[in-house]
Design an enzyme around this catalytic site. Structure first.
Site, mmCIF file in Angstrom:
data_model
loop_
_atom_site.group_PDB
_atom_site.id
_atom_site.type_symbol
_atom_site.label_atom_id
_atom_site.label_comp_id
_atom_site.label_asym_id
_atom_site.label_seq_id
_atom_site.Cartn_x
_atom_site.Cartn_y
_atom_site.Cartn_z
ATOM 1 C CG ASN A 41 -1.840 1.127 1.330
ATOM 2 O OD1 ASN A 41 -1.805 2.036 0.491
ATOM 3 N ND2 ASN A 41 -2.698 1.111 2.335
ATOM 4 N NE ARG B 28 -6.201 1.467 0.021
ATOM 5 C CZ ARG B 28 -6.258 2.602 0.701
ATOM 6 N NH1 ARG B 28 -5.152 3.121 1.211
ATOM 7 N NH2 ARG B 28 -7.401 3.210 0.881
ATOM 8 C CG HIS C 94 -12.667 3.378 3.362
ATOM 9 N ND1 HIS C 94 -13.369 4.340 4.062
ATOM 10 C CD2 HIS C 94 -11.365 3.632 3.566
ATOM 11 C CE1 HIS C 94 -12.504 5.150 4.650
ATOM 12 N NE2 HIS C 94 -11.284 4.740 4.360
ATOM 13 N NE ARG D 212 -10.010 12.876 3.295
ATOM 14 C CZ ARG D 212 -9.783 11.550 3.315
ATOM 15 N NH1 ARG D 212 -10.719 10.714 3.688
ATOM 16 N NH2 ARG D 212 -8.613 11.083 2.939
ATOM 17 C CD GLU E 237 -8.488 -1.258 4.412
ATOM 18 O OE1 GLU E 237 -8.053 -0.860 5.512
ATOM 19 O OE2 GLU E 237 -8.717 -0.516 3.455
#
Ligand code: ADP
Length: 399
Positions: A13, A94, A183, A244, A385
């Site tokens: 990743n 990823r 996601h 965010r 993940e």
């Protein structure tokens, strides 16, 4: 180190300034080693490499992603496990944005690299470093197949009514503006694990999955497929996050530009990096926020309320989207660990058949936290993940 059915995948990743890696057995999910290379591009990079209980850290120069890959190989050579003995079957990457066309995990060819580059304008912060990781791994592991696993892929099943923004369609089509979500790898893993926990087939499960990490997103899963998700063209939309805003009136942008004279990059920075819990409470770590609430900090109390209220609104909306909900599922750093957030998000939803068991809510791991008589189950399911990427990778190379 290889069980008879072990299929070891090196999962990568790659971000702009960091690279996470893990050697994981796609069959069992067991991680042989995990690592993180930070401060790529700065003079003093930091390599952390963990094997079993042993963790190693060292500073080295990591000017770019090629150097990060070399530092990773060095860590394996010195600290183990021996990658030759691990018998890697592939490298799984990823990739954040697949755009309209890359909707499934895929073997990386020069054409696929070009296609990932082509949609980089949709994820300018993520796709270029993802590609840098792919290119560096291709050099280092030339003999292994490289597979791209897209964060957007699980959301390919979004119906047009959920994916379409009510924006001038000429503009939207020309600039490929729609809801892509993110996601997806986590939502896919958690949806399957939750169905398993509920004792129902994944393709029959109706779920609301809440991935609450630093970034946060909600997904409505109908019959095992994503039918709506809170992140949009980019990860800015939806839930309140660490830094965010999540949902906000887009006119705030015009207002800041016209009235405050800010330029687009400043506004981008404010909304993506300085808002959310950081902007409301002064910290993007939910542990700090909850401690501050307990100490009587009013700013933190309001922040936590805003965070939980947004979650509640999405649970209500996705209940309407799904009609029947088997379970609400919490995952990722905050979802897995913060009992106050889970309680706050579900407060007052008894009328919708959601009854939280306060004692179970304090437990850790994969756990049902609703009362036995709750019509809608509430689960906590730790995400994984890397395992999902490994599984997808093996699926591609054995197809
Ligand atoms: P990322 O989105 O970066 O992958 P994670 O899923 O690991 O992040 O979530 C990180 C966040 O989880 C932290 O910023 C912190 O707010 C939160 N977190 C981790 N542990 C706890 C805890 N025990 N209680 C509350 N929040 C926690």
């Amino acid at each position: 180190m290889n069980g008879p059915t072990a299929q070891h995948v090196l999962v990568i990743n790659a971000g702009s300034s960091s690279l996470k890696y893990q050697v994981v057995d796609a069959t069992s999910g067991a991680a042989l080693a995990t690592g993180l290379i930070e401060r790529i591009g700065e003079p003093n990079g930091l390599v952390s490499h963990a094997v079993g209980d042993a963790e190693h850290e060292r500073e080295v120069a990591v000017p770019d992603h090629g150097a990060a890959m070399a530092a990773m190989s060095e860590a394996f050579a010195e600290l183990g496990p021996d990658l030759a003995e691990a018998n890697l079957v592939a490298v799984g990457h990823r990739v954040v944005q697949g755009g309209p066309d890359l909707t499934e995990s895929v073997l990386i060819t020069p054409e696929v690299e070009t296609a990932i580059e082509d949609v980089s304008d949709l994820a300018p912060l993520h796709n270029p470093p993802n590609l840098a990781g792919i290119r560096a791994a291709r050099e280092t592991f030339a003999d292994l197949p490289q597979v791209a696993v897209f964060d957007t892929a699980f959301h390919r099943t979004l119906p047009a009514r959920a994916a379409t923004y009510a924006l001038d369609q000429e503009v939207a089509t020309k600039h490929r503006i729609r809801r892509y979500g993110a996601h997806g790898t986590s939502h896919q893993y958690v949806a399957r694990a939750a169905a398993h926990e509920l004792g129902i087939a994944p393709e029959q499960a109706n779920l609301i999955v809440l991935h609450l990490g630093n970034g946060a997103s909600a997904t409505a899963v109908a019959n095992g497929r994503s039918v709506d998700t809170s992140m949009g063209l980019t990860p800015l939309e939806g839930l309140v996050m660490g830094t965010r805003t999540g949902d906000i009136d887009p006119a705030v942008v015009f207002h800041l530009a016209r009235t405050a004279g800010m330029d687009i990059d400043e506004i981008d920075t404010i909304m993506n990096r300085r808002s959310g819990m950081l902007g409301l409470a002064g910290s993007n770590d939910m542990r700090d926020v909850v401690s501050a609430v307990e100490a009587g900090d009013e700013r933190a109390s309001l922040a936590l309320e805003v965070y939980c209220y947004r979650l509640r609104k999405y649970i209500g909306a996705y209940t309407a989207v799904l009609g029947r909900v088997d379970a609400v599922v919490f995952t990722a750093g905050i979802g897995e660990n913060s009992a106050p957030v889970r309680a706050g998000a579900l407060a007052g939803l008894e009328g919708m058949g959601i009854r939280l068991d306060p004692a179970a809510n304090e437990e850790r791991g994969t756990v049902r936290i609703s009362t036995p008589d709750s019509p809608v189950a509430v689960l906590v399911v730790p995400t994984n993940e890397e395992w999902e990427i490994a599984r997808e990778t093996v699926g591609v190379i054995t197809a």
